[in-house]
Design a protein around this motif. Structure first.
Motif, PDB file in Angstrom:
ATOM      1  N   GLN A 117      14.378   7.472   5.476  1.00 59.51           N
ATOM      2  CA  GLN A 117      13.972   6.181   6.060  1.00 59.51           C
ATOM      3  C   GLN A 117      12.560   6.267   6.639  1.00 59.51           C
ATOM      4  O   GLN A 117      11.754   5.358   6.468  1.00 59.51           O
ATOM      5  CB  GLN A 117      14.956   5.751   7.154  1.00 59.51           C
ATOM      6  N   ALA A 118      12.258   7.384   7.311  1.00 61.08           N
ATOM      7  CA  ALA A 118      10.923   7.556   7.903  1.00 61.08           C
ATOM      8  C   ALA A 118       9.857   7.602   6.806  1.00 61.08           C
ATOM      9  O   ALA A 118       8.795   6.978   6.922  1.00 61.08           O
ATOM     10  CB  ALA A 118      10.898   8.828   8.743  1.00 61.08           C
ATOM     11  N   VAL A 119      10.154   8.308   5.728  1.00 60.48           N
ATOM     12  CA  VAL A 119       9.183   8.421   4.619  1.00 60.48           C
ATOM     13  C   VAL A 119       9.002   7.060   3.956  1.00 60.48           C
ATOM     14  O   VAL A 119       7.897   6.648   3.607  1.00 60.48           O
ATOM     15  CB  VAL A 119       9.652   9.487   3.596  1.00 60.48           C
ATOM     16  N   GLU A 120      10.101   6.315   3.818  1.00 62.48           N
ATOM     17  CA  GLU A 120      10.030   4.997   3.184  1.00 62.48           C
ATOM     18  C   GLU A 120       9.217   4.029   4.058  1.00 62.48           C
ATOM     19  O   GLU A 120       8.396   3.264   3.544  1.00 62.48           O
ATOM     20  CB  GLU A 120      11.438   4.457   2.945  1.00 62.48           C
ATOM     21  N   ALA A 121       9.428   4.099   5.368  1.00 60.48           N
ATOM     22  CA  ALA A 121       8.676   3.230   6.284  1.00 60.48           C
ATOM     23  C   ALA A 121       7.180   3.525   6.163  1.00 60.48           C
ATOM     24  O   ALA A 121       6.342   2.614   6.138  1.00 60.48           O
ATOM     25  CB  ALA A 121       9.150   3.449   7.712  1.00 60.48           C
ATOM     26  N   PHE A 122       6.849   4.816   6.043  1.00 59.95           N
ATOM     27  CA  PHE A 122       5.444   5.190   5.858  1.00 59.95           C
ATOM     28  C   PHE A 122       4.905   4.603   4.541  1.00 59.95           C
ATOM     29  O   PHE A 122       3.812   4.046   4.486  1.00 59.95           O
ATOM     30  CB  PHE A 122       5.277   6.715   5.859  1.00 59.95           C
ATOM     31  N   ALA A 123       5.723   4.717   3.474  1.00 57.23           N
ATOM     32  CA  ALA A 123       5.280   4.224   2.161  1.00 57.23           C
ATOM     33  C   ALA A 123       4.977   2.722   2.234  1.00 57.23           C
ATOM     34  O   ALA A 123       3.992   2.250   1.654  1.00 57.23           O
ATOM     35  CB  ALA A 123       6.339   4.509   1.092  1.00 57.23           C
ATOM     36  N   PHE A 124       5.803   1.962   2.944  1.00 56.32           N
ATOM     37  CA  PHE A 124       5.568   0.514   3.098  1.00 56.32           C
ATOM     38  C   PHE A 124       4.207   0.260   3.736  1.00 56.32           C
ATOM     39  O   PHE A 124       3.419  -0.544   3.261  1.00 56.32           O
ATOM     40  CB  PHE A 124       6.637  -0.126   4.006  1.00 56.32           C
ATOM     41  N   LYS A 125       3.944   0.968   4.846  1.00 55.89           N
ATOM     42  CA  LYS A 125       2.690   0.744   5.586  1.00 55.89           C
ATOM     43  C   LYS A 125       1.490   1.180   4.744  1.00 55.89           C
ATOM     44  O   LYS A 125       0.452   0.523   4.736  1.00 55.89           O
ATOM     45  CB  LYS A 125       2.709   1.501   6.920  1.00 55.89           C
ATOM     46  N   ALA A 126       1.639   2.287   4.046  1.00 53.20           N
ATOM     47  CA  ALA A 126       0.550   2.785   3.203  1.00 53.20           C
ATOM     48  C   ALA A 126       0.265   1.775   2.096  1.00 53.20           C
ATOM     49  O   ALA A 126      -0.882   1.482   1.760  1.00 53.20           O
ATOM     50  CB  ALA A 126       0.926   4.137   2.605  1.00 53.20           C
ATOM     51  N   GLU A 127       1.351   1.218   1.539  1.00 57.24           N
ATOM     52  CA  GLU A 127       1.189   0.275   0.435  1.00 57.24           C
ATOM     53  C   GLU A 127       0.449  -0.975   0.898  1.00 57.24           C
ATOM     54  O   GLU A 127      -0.453  -1.461   0.216  1.00 57.24           O
ATOM     55  CB  GLU A 127       2.567  -0.095  -0.131  1.00 57.24           C
ATOM     56  N   GLU A 128       0.791  -1.466   2.090  1.00 56.05           N
ATOM     57  CA  GLU A 128       0.088  -2.649   2.627  1.00 56.05           C
ATOM     58  C   GLU A 128      -1.412  -2.391   2.683  1.00 56.05           C
ATOM     59  O   GLU A 128      -2.220  -3.231   2.320  1.00 56.05           O
ATOM     60  CB  GLU A 128       0.609  -2.972   4.039  1.00 56.05           C
TER      61      GLU A 128
END
Length: 773
Positions: free
Chosen positions: A449-460
């Motif tokens: 979940q932590a890695v996925e949350a990071f991926a979302f922010k990075a993608e933005e």
């Protein structure tokens, strides 16, 4: 349909509009990876809000005549909405990771085109004079929605569709012409050699039968049978019989790709009209100093989609063999990215030669193949023994703590979304290090979940398209891959921590790739796994996703086994005995060299062991010319190594090459004729004992197999058999194979030796009573 000259062309709505409306540049090497999986979820969510009178996933089909062509166009429309007054709206749903304010009505003409085609088919079928068209965009993170609407009359719809079809028509004609020539030439094609080598007809026949019956085949075919032509020829004949439309020839190494190109070229010289494309890795084929897929940085990415259709038509109109140099030539001519160009050509070609990744790796695969096309596609999987470890890599993923710590420092105060989520991953890995839990069967959901949350922010941040930090892009891809593999995680995986000073890495490790390979290979007409060394068959079938009703075939070497003298020297090569046996081993190698002229290759289980023996060898035999494999050799150095063995079958004065088992020189290379007279193999090839190998061992032991064999013995002996296979490449080749290790005399290892090695002699050191003629 009236005139019998009319040609029918079947095409999906989506394929048609994507062809007609491609434009613009390749945007930053960053394409959002959260495509299909989330797309489906979002479609279903919107479709749940439909009223009872609305329909979803409506199949629509029509025919559009144009001169001598009739286009049969079909597809599924996301939504068909009908209000109280009977007004019809066609709804096209698109999920996007872009902020919705960046999307205007004119951002994606291709989306409108798709909806307009559905609207046209519906209006025509139901005699409607006008129809509403709606695009629904949904942001994948926030699930916000944004809609655009237009009303179009039946005349406008018709004019639009005719325009789209006419844009595609000349390409359709070209493809039809190519197909016609292809079908005629495949029917007429005969085997390219005067006679079949022993075993060759059997292999070719089995491959054909497997394709005909839509089955899977595991074929062990000894070196020298001509595996490449014996799998390609029947697959091409299956095209002629209408069973197959496309062949994928999958390999692990560049060297085997060349063999496949040569086989297709040979068939083309015999009259075959077939388009073959080779895909070369992006890093290798990129024209720029540094791979940066962004229109600002790369002229070949800038305006790529404006020029790609012209380039595809140009190359298909003039070439049949689209190898790397040919692709590069046309890519320069049309100023387009050679890598993306090759991927596009893969969808238009009849045969594709590429790495395993493009079929089996969930991160890069060519998954634009529709189910319909898969049913007419055959996979030829060369050197299939390599796929076991390669697949383990494909379905494993790692996160590295230092990347996230650095990103936290970089973005603190700049972009708190990224800083906060990166810190969370970093802290979580730090916590795991403290708990000192090195191995876990269960997936750490919190970390995912932590890695996925990071991926979302990075993608933005990346979607904004401004100059992003390179580390952010790298960490984003790492995070995406990690989340993707986490979704596949089941009892066939394990997780382990690697701690090195301050560095902490967590790896999701795939122990048994069979289920994933089976999933990725689903839907294809036929799969042919082949190699000279698929022993034991049960082991490979278990790990490559084989089923009980798959075909299994084993063809012995076509060559007279008396051409090879096989000897076993039972000296221990175990780590603890190496000092004691060093001198006797070197003495044995020198004795063989004194009795037999010509070039030799000596293989070792590790670089370190090789260097030790090599250093002793040059003091004991200073006059012998030697060459040694080095870690990380460049292409030129590799070629130099092989060229040292002489050209065109003629050796220079004697040469002894020192190399490692499982390395570049122990597989896939061809030293024909006099270039190689003997192969000496030191040890049984066991992988070095290590964490991963032991995890694999324990896993297979726990599910009822012999874990040690699965983890060490079978992979090790495979390398031994591959290395020995370098020796006899043609009917006239002769030579010596010497195996140094007492374990070769144990029943378990004996059972893995091929028939053509089973007439071995045991040679003990001094006194020499064995005559080496």
């Amino acid at each position: 349909m009236g005139d019998h000259m009319t040609q029918i062309i079947k095409i999906a709505v989506r394929t048609l509009v994507e062809y007609a409306f491609r434009s613009g540049s390749i945007e930053t090497g960053f394409r959002t990876a959260s495509s299909l999986h989330e797309g489906t979820k979002i479609h279903q969510k919107i479709q749940k809000t439909y009223r009872e009178t609305d329909q979803k996933e409506v199949y629509l089909k029509t025919e559009v005549p144009l001169n001598d062509l009739t286009f049969q166009i079909d597809g599924r429309c996301d939504g068909l909405l009908m209000d109280e007054d009977g007004v019809i709206t066609i709804d096209e749903i698109k999920s996007t990771s872009m902020p919705l304010e960046q999307i205007t009505e004119g951002t994606y003409p291709v989306h409108w085109a798709q909806a307009i085609l559905y609207a046209y088919i519906y209006a025509k079928d139901h005699d409607r004079s006008e129809i509403n068209i709606q695009l629904t965009y949904v942001q994948v993170r926030t699930e916000e929605e944004k809609r655009f609407q237009r009303v179009m009359t039946r005349e406008d719809l018709e004019a639009f569709v005719l325009d789209v079809v006419s844009r595609y028509a000349s390409f359709a004609r070209l493809r039809m012409e190519l197909q016609k020539k292809r079908n005629e030439s495949t029917k007429a094609l005969t085997f390219p050699f005067d006679h079949y080598r022993q075993g060759q007809r059997k292999l070719a026949g089995s491959v054909y039968k497997t394709i005909q019956e839509k089955k899977t085949l595991f074929a062990k075919a000894s070196t020298g049978i001509g595996k490449t032509i014996s799998t390609i020829f029947p697959a091409v004949k299956a095209i002629g019989e209408g069973h197959v439309e496309r062949i994928f020839y999958l390999t692990a190494k560049t060297i085997t790709r060349t063999a496949a190109e040569e086989a297709f070229r040979l068939l083309q010289e015999k009259g075959l009209e077939l388009v073959v494309v080779t895909i070369t890795a992006k890093e290798k084929i990129c024209f720029q100093e540094k791979v940066k897929c962004d229109k600002a940085e790369c002229p070949f990415a800038d305006g790529f989609y404006d020029r790609i259709n012209g380039a595809v038509s140009d190359i298909l109109g003039h070439e049949k063999m689209l190898t790397r140099p040919v692709i590069e030539q046309y890519a320069r001519k049309h100023r387009i990215c050679p890598f993306e160009f090759s991927l596009d050509l893969a969808y238009a070609a009849d045969a594709v030669i590429c790495d395993y990744n493009y079929m089996f790796d969930p991160r890069v695969s060519l998954q634009r193949l529709f189910e319909e096309e898969k049913k007419k596609t055959v996979l030829l999987i060369d050197e299939a023994h390599n796929l076991v470890d390669r697949a383990r890599e494909m379905y494993s993923a790692t996160v590295v703590k230092s990347h996230f710590l650095e990103l936290y420092r970089m973005y603190k105060g700049e972009n708190n979304g990224i800083a906060k989520t990166a810190k969370k991953v970093n802290d979580h890995l730090l916590e795991k290090k403290k708990q000192n839990q090195m191995l876990e069967k269960k997936l750490d959901e919190k970390l995912v979940q932590a890695v996925e949350a990071f991926a979302f922010k990075a993608e933005e941040e990346l979607v904004r398209g401004e100059e992003a930090e390179e580390l952010l892009l790298e960490a984003y891809f790492e995070a995406q891959a990690f989340v993707k593999i986490a979704r596949l995680y089941d009892q066939r995986f394990t997780s382990y921590l690697i701690v090195n000073g301050n560095e902490v890495e967590l790896k999701l490790f795939c122990l048994d790739p069979s289920a994933q390979l089976e999933q990725m290979g689903k839907g294809f007409r036929s799969k042919i796994f082949f190699s000279a060394t698929l022993t034991p068959a049960g082991y490979y079938m278990n790990l490559l996703g084989g089923k009980e009703d798959d075909y299994v075939l084993s063809i012995p070497s076509p060559f007279d086994r008396e051409h090879v003298e096989v000897m076993i020297q039972p000296l221990s090569t175990r780590y603890r005995d190496r000092d004691r046996t060093l001198e006797p081993i070197v003495q044995f190698i020198i004795d063989i060299l004194q009795k037999k002229a010509g070039n030799f290759l000596v293989f070792f289980p590790s670089y370190q062991y090789m260097r030790t023996v090599y250093e002793r060898f040059i003091t004991m035999a200073p006059d012998v010319r030697t060459i040694v494999q080095d870690v990380g050799m460049t292409e030129e150095q590799r070629e130099g190594f092989l060229e040292a063995f002489g050209e065109n079958g003629n050796p220079v004065d004697r040469l002894v090459g020192f190399a490692v088992l499982g390395g570049i020189f122990s597989e896939g290379i061809d030293l024909k004729g006099e270039r190689l007279q003997g192969v000496i193999i030191v040890g049984v090839g066991l992988p070095q004992i290590g964490l991963e190998r032991n995890i694999i061992k324990d896993y297979f032991q726990s599910i009822g197999h012999n874990g040690y064999d699965y983890s060490y013995v079978y992979p090790g002996m495979n390398k031994v058999l591959q290395a020995g296979g370098r020796l006899i490449r043609t009917e006239s080749d002769q030579g010596i194979i010497a195996l140094i290790d007492d374990r070769f005399l144990q029943p378990k290892y004996q059972a893995l030796l091929p028939f053509e090695w089973q007439h071995f002699k045991v040679v003990r050191l001094q006194p020499y009573d064995v005559k080496l003629s």
